[in-house]
Scaffold this active site. Structure first.
Site, PDB file in Angstrom:
ATOM      1  N   ALA A 129       0.793  -1.234   0.000  1.00 42.75           N
ATOM      2  CA  ALA A 129       0.000   0.000   0.000  1.00 42.75           C
ATOM      3  C   ALA A 129       0.822   1.279   0.000  1.00 42.75           C
ATOM      4  CB  ALA A 129      -0.950   0.008   1.193  1.00 42.75           C
TER       5      ALA A 129
ATOM      6  N   TYR B 295       4.028   2.644  -5.474  1.00 45.22           N
ATOM      7  CA  TYR B 295       3.637   3.625  -6.496  1.00 45.22           C
ATOM      8  C   TYR B 295       2.138   3.613  -6.783  1.00 45.22           C
ATOM      9  CZ  TYR B 295       3.515   6.139 -10.921  1.00 45.22           C
ATOM     10  OH  TYR B 295       3.216   7.024 -11.915  1.00 45.22           O
TER      11      TYR B 295
ATOM     12  N   GLY C 189      -0.019   1.223  -5.206  1.00 49.67           N
ATOM     13  CA  GLY C 189      -0.717   0.750  -4.007  1.00 49.67           C
ATOM     14  C   GLY C 189      -1.311   1.889  -3.188  1.00 49.67           C
TER      15      GLY C 189
ATOM     16  N   LYS D 100       4.290 -12.535 -14.670  1.00 42.11           N
ATOM     17  CA  LYS D 100       2.931 -12.159 -14.248  1.00 42.11           C
ATOM     18  C   LYS D 100       1.919 -13.201 -14.736  1.00 42.11           C
ATOM     19  CE  LYS D 100       3.019  -7.090 -13.738  1.00 42.11           C
ATOM     20  NZ  LYS D 100       2.461  -5.821 -14.238  1.00 42.11           N
TER      21      LYS D 100
END
Lengths: 308, 308
Positions: free
Chosen positions: A12, A15, A17, A134
């Site tokens: 959090a 960048y 978050g 990813k």
């Protein structure tokens, strides 16, 4: 759609978050933030950010991706998990998947994506491997049967728009602009605050369950040539344009060491290959501005006006 | 030191791998290159490079880090394995370690390093995680008892010198230069060809067995202020200097998305923290120019002269 899930955000203070956390709090979700060192004082900016989240009602939890017990404990407190960990921690998200699987009650997991749709890219190395990592996380989520939403938010406006993607600048160029490829591939620029809002809108939405949420905001889907033309119109001046052919871009990537080569290789995927817009959104996807027409997002036109 | 080992290079068409391969061939080692797709035609530059290596006597082997059988077969043919895989493939080197362990006859393994000494860094994220991944590979090598040399070659001259580390430039600046920190931390700039030569010199040298080979070439170990002064003297002009405080650099890293934040975070380690020179070389290390005083390396002074 009446439910307001409890949300855990991992990353959090990062960048993107920070914007996801702000949106979660703003939209009324009970919000939990997993933080590596909640008492860290070495980074004043991070501490300030956490203080502001606390003041807005966030619950700060101590823990990390490497501390399984802390992950399980945090996951048990919520309905939805959002990971916004940095690009260097993508693989470590397998630890989150393990914890979610163990707890067994999570209604939705949003892994750290927030870029190109990694199942629809035509990238060269090193971007290829990074996108594949990813995709590997996606496959692990699916294999475990964890409910998910992948947020493909495309370009961060706050990174690309202030300089028109020109390295080393602090404001858009007024003389010359370098354009990768022929400048006709369309990309999508989304302000970070809006990425946060759309992501949080999606967490309790059955229409995004086990789907990819694409942000293809109509006003912000522009070719590089269109982007430059928009800027030229605002400043009333024509820029010198230097086009770099795909062959030259690929050569430049090969002749640039890690990690700077990643930046160029991702730009190649976006601006030369057009990987943000060169495919139709299928039945496994949904578009953000169509799902949430009430979100008044910042347009590229508005964003550029700040720099005139 | 009379032996001339057979060398396998994994990553020979990459940024630094091509120079290691050239040096291996130039210094007379039977040289084997593991290549993902030896018949690949989509990348003309890569194909040309492989052709030139073949013409110089290199043996091209098909295989990849993901194909265990191909790795084992390649490793069996040689005495020394050098990995020069890109930064995005660091973790995949565990597959090389597995193959080397299985074959059991490798006399030296050089993992992909070629930068800061990752056991002596004071980095912030995301550089911290990236350095830690290289350190994890080191620990895996040591745990398996594989003989190794770690090449800490510090800054690639060909990347930093032509622009004095100024993003977006194609030649050193003549008006203004941005300097991270106070400009007093010393870094080391080594031409890529010289990195290749020093690395190959080390493979059969008992003095570098299970040690780190540091390149701290005396003529090329300079603070940023010294580097700029050298350039100013050459062009007969004083540049405007913009110093960026460490606090500002850390803030900039937090406000820059992946992957561009990696570039700045590594620069922070090098230029602000001075991680290339802020420690003494201990008994587990040896310095390249002291071991091989016969290597006539390119000096920064000579390199800069090309741009006057």
């Amino acid at each position: 759609m009446g439910s307001i899930s409890r949300i855990l955000i991992i990353g959090a203070t990062g960048y993107i978050g920070r914007h996801v956390a702000k949106a979660s709090l703003a939209l009324g979700h009970p919000t939990f933030l997993l933080v590596r060192d909640a008492t860290a004082s070495s980074k004043p900016e991070k501490a300030q950010l956490l203080d502001s989240f606390k003041a807005s009602g966030a619950n700060i939890l101590n823990g990390s991706l490497e501390d399984h017990a802390s992950l399980v404990e945090a996951v048990k407190k919520v309905d939805v998990v959002i990971s916004t960990v940095g690009g260097e921690q993508i693989a470590s998200q397998l630890n989150i998947i393990k914890a979610i699987k163990e707890v067994g009650t999570i209604k939705r997991f949003l892994p750290s994506e927030f870029g190109n749709d990694v199942d629809n890219v035509h990238a060269v190395e090193p971007a290829k491997s990074i996108f594949e990592l990813k995709a590997k996380v996606r496959r692990a989520i699916e294999a475990e049967g964890i409910p998910y939403t992948y947020v493909s938010s495309n370009c961060f406006a706050g990174y690309f728009i202030p300089t028109l993607a020109q390295a080393g600048l602090t404001a858009p160029p007024r003389d010359k602009v370098v354009i990768l490829g022929d400048g006709n591939a369309k990309a999508v620029y989304v302000k970070e605050e809006d990425v946060g809002t759309f992501a949080i809108k999606a967490v309790d939405d059955p229409r995004t369950l086990n789907k990819t949420l694409y942000l293809r905001l109509p006003a912000n889907t522009l070719s590089f040539n269109e982007l430059v033309a928009l800027w030229e119109k605002k400043i009333g001046k024509t820029l010198e344009k230097v086009y770099v052919s795909e062959e030259q871009v690929v050569k430049l990537i090969a002749e640039t060491p890690f990690p700077a080569n990643i930046v160029i290789a991702i730009s190649h995927s976006i601006f030369v290959k057009g990987d943000q817009t060169n495919f139709e959104i299928g039945p496994d996807g949904a578009e953000g501005s169509q799902l949430y027409p009430d979100v008044k997002y910042t347009t590229v036109d508005e964003y550029l006006s700040k720099f005139v």
